[in-house]
Design an enzyme around this catalytic site. Structure first.
Site, PDB file in Angstrom:
ATOM      1  CG  HIS A  68      -2.625 -15.615  -4.459  1.00 37.36           C
ATOM      2  ND1 HIS A  68      -3.206 -14.741  -3.576  1.00 37.36           N
ATOM      3  CD2 HIS A  68      -2.852 -16.864  -3.958  1.00 37.36           C
ATOM      4  CE1 HIS A  68      -3.738 -15.435  -2.569  1.00 37.36           C
ATOM      5  NE2 HIS A  68      -3.541 -16.710  -2.769  1.00 37.36           N
ATOM      6  CB  THR A  87      -0.974   0.033   1.200  1.00 42.76           C
ATOM      7  OG1 THR A  87      -0.251  -0.224   2.404  1.00 42.76           O
ATOM      8  CG2 THR A  87      -2.072  -1.004   1.049  1.00 42.76           C
TER       9      THR A  87
END
Ligand code: OAD
Ligand code: ZN
Length: 248
Positions: free
Chosen positions: A119, A26
């Site tokens: 992922h 972030t």
């Protein structure tokens, strides 16, 4: 205090393994999925399901172009102090591996060597028929120019981002490696993840069951915070550099 205590556990551990999530990125301007301003407040998770890709690849790609824009905008994203602290830990011999749920490639960009991508990666696309892979940016360009869905140069099968979609199982090899590494670790760091998506969310408990000390570093409470040995509800870009400093 608690950072010094965690640092000394890291210093005396044979194997330290970190599991990372969106909260590590972030500070690089990449939004998280959940929590304040999370992606799933702005997009419908169902649009990015594997079944949607199969049923309507062109529509999937159109939505995926918008999602990519929301994640990365049009600038080059850069690693931040959290990624850099993990590089420093590895170089100092204090970190065996990073197991990441992130698909942004920022750990590798920062210089981490041992990274398991649970992922997949947004930096590449793959052919669903033959497995051909290539860099994602030019393919997104072609899709933006109207090639929907973009297709494989080898077999003309449909290309998809080389990430694990909802409704797809995680690739075997990284999953097995992640379980092994978690099981062998003495200190397991769960960093910047809400720990809500399986099977990654099960790795901290896997490590703890085999005797590891579990440290969670996340702004909010996570699914394993209550059972963690260290529960740092703080910014990863502050805690991780502080741990590195305490080790020096
Ligand atoms: P989430 O968005 O679920 O969780 C990120 C966590 O990081 C949140 O709890 C935030 O509060 C926290 N956070 C944000 N910035 C932080 C900061 N600077 N310091 C500390 N904590 C911070 O992201 P993941 O757990 O990574 O899956 O999500 C897991 C998976 O769900 C993703 O890989 C993706 C998603 O659906 C797939 O795409 C298959
Ligand atoms: Zn192909």
């Amino acid at each position: 205090e608690r950072i010094a205590a965690l640092a000394s556990e890291i210093a005396s551990a044979d194997s330290v393994v970190a599991l990372t999530g969106a909260g590590v990125s972030t500070a690089s301007g990449v939004p998280s999925f959940r929590g304040d301003g999370g992606i799933w407040e702005r997009f419908d998770q169902r649009d990015f399901h594997f079944r949607r890709f199969q049923a309507d690849p062109a529509g999937f790609w159109t939505d995926r172009i918008d999602l990519r824009e929301a994640f990365y905008g049009d600038r080059e994203i850069e690693p931040n102090a959290a990624h850099e602290a993990l590089v420093a830990l590895e170089r100092a011999g204090h970190l065996d591996a990073i197991l990441t749920q992130n698909v942004d490639g920022l750990h590798q960009a920062a210089g981490s060597e041992s990274v398991v991508e649970l992922h997949g990666t947004n930096r590449e696309v793959e052919c669903v028929d033959c497995g051909h892979r290539e860099p994602a940016d030019p393919i997104f360009e072609r899709a933006r120019d109207g090639e929907l869905p973009p297709t494989c140069p080898d077999c003309s099968g449909d290309l998809k981002p080389a990430v694990v979609l909802f409704g797809e199982s995680m690739p075997d090899e990284p999953t097995i490696r992640a379980h092994e590494l978690a099981g062998r670790s003495d200190v397991f760091l769960a960093i910047g993840s809400s720990l809500t998506v399986q099977p990654a969310a099960g790795l901290p408990s896997r490590a703890q069951r085999s005797g590891a000390t579990l440290a969670v570093i996340n702004l909010e409470e996570t699914s394993v915070s209550s059972r963690a040995d260290y529960d740092h509800r703080a910014d990863v870009t502050e805690v991780l550099p502080a741990v590195v400093e305490a080790l020096e």
